[in-house]
Design a protein around this motif. Structure first.
Motif, short mmCIF file in Angstrom:
data_model
loop_
_atom_site.label_atom_id
_atom_site.label_comp_id
_atom_site.label_asym_id
_atom_site.label_seq_id
_atom_site.Cartn_x
_atom_site.Cartn_y
_atom_site.Cartn_z
N GLY A 28 -16.69 -33.67 -6.76
CA GLY A 28 -16.34 -34.01 -8.15
C GLY A 28 -15.61 -33.58 -8.90
O GLY A 28 -14.44 -33.31 -9.43
N ALA A 29 -16.25 -32.26 -8.94
CA ALA A 29 -15.87 -31.24 -9.47
C ALA A 29 -14.32 -31.41 -8.68
O ALA A 29 -13.20 -30.53 -9.66
CB ALA A 29 -16.33 -29.57 -9.81
N PHE A 30 -14.54 -31.12 -7.90
CA PHE A 30 -12.70 -30.50 -6.81
C PHE A 30 -11.82 -31.75 -6.86
O PHE A 30 -10.71 -31.27 -6.80
CB PHE A 30 -12.78 -30.27 -5.13
N ILE A 31 -12.62 -33.16 -6.86
CA ILE A 31 -11.08 -34.30 -7.01
C ILE A 31 -10.64 -34.03 -8.24
O ILE A 31 -9.86 -33.97 -8.72
CB ILE A 31 -12.01 -35.05 -7.09
N TRP A 32 -11.77 -33.76 -9.70
CA TRP A 32 -10.43 -33.90 -10.32
C TRP A 32 -10.09 -31.83 -11.28
O TRP A 32 -9.05 -32.57 -11.58
CB TRP A 32 -12.13 -33.27 -12.12
N PHE A 33 -10.33 -31.29 -9.95
CA PHE A 33 -9.29 -30.38 -10.25
C PHE A 33 -8.45 -31.25 -9.46
O PHE A 33 -6.89 -30.51 -10.22
CB PHE A 33 -10.07 -29.02 -9.81
N VAL A 38 -2.43 -31.90 -9.69
CA VAL A 38 -1.29 -33.49 -9.18
C VAL A 38 -0.91 -33.77 -10.42
O VAL A 38 0.58 -33.77 -10.24
CB VAL A 38 -1.95 -34.24 -8.26
N MET A 39 -1.66 -34.38 -11.57
CA MET A 39 -0.66 -34.60 -12.48
C MET A 39 -0.03 -33.43 -13.06
O MET A 39 1.85 -34.43 -13.21
CB MET A 39 -1.54 -35.06 -14.12
N PHE A 40 -0.04 -32.38 -13.24
CA PHE A 40 0.62 -30.62 -13.92
C PHE A 40 2.03 -30.70 -13.07
O PHE A 40 2.57 -30.99 -13.01
CB PHE A 40 -0.38 -29.73 -13.59
N ALA A 41 1.51 -30.87 -11.96
CA ALA A 41 3.10 -30.98 -11.39
C ALA A 41 3.87 -32.27 -10.63
O ALA A 41 4.79 -31.89 -11.01
CB ALA A 41 2.55 -30.65 -9.29
N ARG A 42 3.58 -32.92 -11.09
CA ARG A 42 4.25 -34.22 -11.00
C ARG A 42 5.14 -34.64 -12.45
O ARG A 42 5.84 -34.89 -12.76
CB ARG A 42 3.32 -35.34 -10.97
N GLU A 43 4.28 -34.04 -13.75
CA GLU A 43 4.88 -33.72 -14.90
C GLU A 43 6.25 -32.39 -14.88
O GLU A 43 7.07 -33.26 -15.44
CB GLU A 43 4.02 -33.40 -16.14
N VAL A 57 -9.60 -27.09 -17.29
CA VAL A 57 -9.89 -28.18 -15.69
C VAL A 57 -10.06 -26.63 -14.28
O VAL A 57 -10.50 -26.73 -13.42
CB VAL A 57 -9.01 -28.40 -14.84
N PHE A 58 -9.12 -25.65 -14.75
CA PHE A 58 -9.30 -24.55 -13.97
C PHE A 58 -10.68 -23.11 -13.75
O PHE A 58 -11.11 -22.63 -12.87
CB PHE A 58 -8.39 -23.25 -13.88
N TYR A 59 -11.47 -23.98 -13.92
CA TYR A 59 -13.07 -23.42 -14.22
C TYR A 59 -14.20 -24.25 -13.31
O TYR A 59 -14.70 -23.80 -12.84
CB TYR A 59 -13.94 -23.26 -15.28
N LEU A 60 -13.11 -24.95 -12.63
CA LEU A 60 -14.02 -26.50 -11.97
C LEU A 60 -13.96 -25.90 -10.44
O LEU A 60 -15.02 -26.45 -9.93
CB LEU A 60 -13.17 -27.72 -12.42
N PRO A 61 -13.77 -24.73 -9.70
CA PRO A 61 -13.37 -24.83 -8.09
C PRO A 61 -14.79 -24.02 -8.28
O PRO A 61 -15.26 -24.29 -7.95
CB PRO A 61 -11.93 -24.25 -8.01
N GLY A 62 -14.63 -23.13 -9.53
CA GLY A 62 -15.68 -22.30 -9.59
C GLY A 62 -17.21 -23.27 -9.10
O GLY A 62 -18.49 -22.43 -8.97
N ALA A 63 -17.11 -24.11 -10.01
CA ALA A 63 -17.79 -25.09 -10.69
C ALA A 63 -18.29 -25.45 -8.74
O ALA A 63 -19.50 -25.95 -8.67
CB ALA A 63 -17.89 -25.89 -11.73
N GLY A 64 -17.66 -25.96 -8.68
CA GLY A 64 -17.74 -26.50 -7.42
C GLY A 64 -18.89 -25.95 -6.03
O GLY A 64 -19.03 -26.46 -5.47
N ILE A 65 -18.14 -24.78 -6.32
CA ILE A 65 -18.69 -23.96 -5.03
C ILE A 65 -19.92 -23.23 -5.16
O ILE A 65 -20.74 -23.36 -4.93
CB ILE A 65 -17.86 -22.54 -5.12
N ALA A 66 -20.04 -23.05 -6.96
CA ALA A 66 -21.62 -22.63 -7.57
C ALA A 66 -22.63 -24.02 -7.36
O ALA A 66 -23.57 -23.92 -6.47
CB ALA A 66 -21.53 -22.45 -9.32
N LEU A 67 -22.18 -25.35 -7.25
CA LEU A 67 -23.26 -26.47 -6.96
C LEU A 67 -22.81 -26.77 -5.44
O LEU A 67 -24.26 -27.05 -4.68
CB LEU A 67 -21.88 -27.24 -7.59
N GLY A 68 -21.91 -26.61 -4.67
CA GLY A 68 -21.93 -26.82 -3.38
C GLY A 68 -22.96 -25.37 -2.97
O GLY A 68 -23.57 -25.71 -1.48
#
Length: 90
Positions: A28-33, A38-43, A57-68
């Motif tokens: 979920g953290a990776f998908i949210w990130f 993608v939304m930022f790039a589209r804008e 949102v840029f903290y989420l990859p770190g959270a995803g790695i820790a949870l993984g």
């Protein structure tokens, strides 16, 4: 008696539900990130008059790695019944 030396195995529900929860939260953290990027790039590409940039949102990859990492440790220890090596436990 020291409570740290008396280890009881958690129930099957706790072992499987807890590990599954960590895996789902990691994904979920990776998908949210990725969706925020993608939304930022589209804008940016559409030259929108309002561009939203959520830096939290840029903290989420770190959270995803820790949870993984927690998920991998739980799978080794609880599902496969293997003790964690010194390398994995650090």
């Amino acid at each position: 008696m020291n409570s740290m030396t008396n280890h009881e195995k958690p129930s099957l529900l706790i072992r499987y539900a807890g590990t599954t929860w960590f895996i789902l939260m990691s994904l979920g953290a990776f998908i949210w990130f990725l969706s925020a990027v993608v939304m930022f790039a589209r804008e940016l590409m559409e030259m929108s008059s309002i561009i939203t940039f959520n830096k939290g949102v840029f903290y989420l990859p770190g959270a995803g790695i820790a949870l993984g990492a927690f998920s991998i440790a739980a799978i080794y220890q609880y599902w496969l019944n293997k003790p964690l090596s010194d390398r994995l436990s650090k």
